[in-house]
Motif scaffolding. Structure first.
Motif, PDB file in Angstrom:
ATOM      1  N   TYR A   1      68.436  46.318 100.411  1.00  0.00           N
ATOM      2  CA  TYR A   1      69.844  45.957 100.411  1.00  0.00           C
ATOM      3  C   TYR A   1      70.331  45.590  99.010  1.00  0.00           C
ATOM      4  O   TYR A   1      71.346  46.104  98.542  1.00  0.00           O
TER       5      TYR A   1
ATOM      6  N   GLN B   1      72.908  47.911  96.942  1.00  0.00           N
ATOM      7  CA  GLN B   1      74.186  47.316  96.571  1.00  0.00           C
ATOM      8  C   GLN B   1      74.445  47.533  95.076  1.00  0.00           C
ATOM      9  O   GLN B   1      75.532  47.940  94.672  1.00  0.00           O
TER      10      GLN B   1
ATOM     11  N   GLN C   1      73.959  50.761 103.328  1.00  0.00           N
ATOM     12  CA  GLN C   1      74.274  49.389 102.934  1.00  0.00           C
ATOM     13  C   GLN C   1      74.912  48.612 104.084  1.00  0.00           C
ATOM     14  O   GLN C   1      74.530  47.483 104.375  1.00  0.00           O
TER      15      GLN C   1
END
Lengths: 209, 209
Positions: A20, A24, A73
DNA sequence: TAGATTGTTAATCGATTAACAATC
DNA sequence: TAGATTGTTAATCGATTAACAATC
């Protein structure tokens, strides 16, 4: 989501959190697709592990293209619970307690710090940005009033268990323990131990000739 | 010690570090002996794991008595490299950099912080206790002059790789990376990633309904 | 001595990797 | 289509646990 929580091993879940953060960053940089191999390279894993991990999610890649960052995401965000907000209280206004309070990253990720408490009368009432350090005596009241879910233990090891007891009694659901103490908590509550000193010790070990 | 470094899995080593902290605390409280079962209870492990782990050390317990804390602590101290001192530099004088600098625990464990650096001209020259924040331009000079072994990356993720490059080029042997970036370093150097945000995310996951 | 606890072997369990058919 | 990459199965690898003889 509950089934996922039960199915995912702690190993897998920890990697998902790293995916993640990585995704990101790459997404912010404008990247739109990533292959399992590329993601593996970024995080020092094998592409096999990446595909295996992602296969646990309700999400699919596309042959020859890889994974769409935007969608992945979002999926990870939801699986990890980062689409929720968590009212949080910090117990201990020492160096680490303050550092957490001042670090915007936590708020951004959904952890709303509602208060910082300490037992030292010299600190109580002192201001740190928009916060006033409150007495630890108010812990229960603060937790109840703000519907606090997470308590952060940033006190010395010797006081950690007592703080944990107060926090769980007051109704927090989870504890992040920054002290070196091994804290016991009631069944059904969650505890994560986070101890930077252990990381320093690891480094010492590997540097030891 | 080198053979041990090669033999011990990272899992075992991390537990040894926890044993050390636990034993140190209990020893300070006056305890002199501990059984594998008691130690397991303290740290939420099985007695089998504890015995298995300790069997890797050049140290023996005694049937019916357990392990002598004093001796075990010394053995662990030496295996983990905590009998050495490590010159350390902190790059980044933000909240976490400062918190580390001010936290006595690290010095106690052998990590001598020699300097704290930042690139922000507004911070350079500012005093934190007995330290003056120095320009990151002096990184190489500071590392060489103080024979620094460990560099701590306490800068934003976007600057982390550049700092890591400078640190390794200057000659540090190991890096503790507090940023969320996944930093690449040359072969032969050691890196430990320490990211409290990952612990927060874990908590979010387990609290997610 | 009897009983408790270690040290160690072997069994189990779980995580990672390899391999490859399915798919785009 | 040919080639690349996913998703998934099976094999491998490593870590944890169980069991028990050795020992105090």
């Amino acid at each position: 989501m509950t089934e996922l929580t039960e199915k995912l091993s702690s190993c897998v879940m920890q990697r998902l959190a790293r995916y993640y953060l990585c995704i990101q960053r790459l997404h912010e940089q404008g990247l739109e697709w990533i292959s399992s191999q590329e993601l593996a390279l970024e995080l020092d894993l094998t592409s096999s592990t990446v595909r295996q991990d992602i296969s646990h999610l309700d999400f699919s890649g596309i042959s020859k293209r890889g994974y769409e960052l935007d969608k992945l995401q979002q999926t990870l965000r939801s699986v990890l619970g980062l689409d929720k907000r968590f009212a949080t209280v910090i117990v201990g206004a020492g160096n680490f307690g303050r550092a957490l309070l001042l670090h915007d990253d936590f708020r951004e990720k959904g952890f709303d710090i509602k208060a910082i408490l300490d037992k030292d009368p010299k600190l109580i009432g002192k201001r740190i940005e928009s916060y006033y350090i409150q007495s630890v005596d108010k812990l229960t009241a603060v937790v109840k009033k703000n519907k606090v879910w997470i308590g952060v233990i940033a006190v010395p090891a010797s006081a950690a268990q007592a703080v944990a007891d107060q926090l769980t009694a007051a109704g927090v659901k989870g504890i992040l323990n920054l002290s070196t103490a091994n804290v016991q908590i009631p069944q059904g509550k969650v505890i994560i131990n986070s101890r930077i000193i252990l990381d320093f010790i690891q480094l010492a070990f590997y540097l030891n000739i």
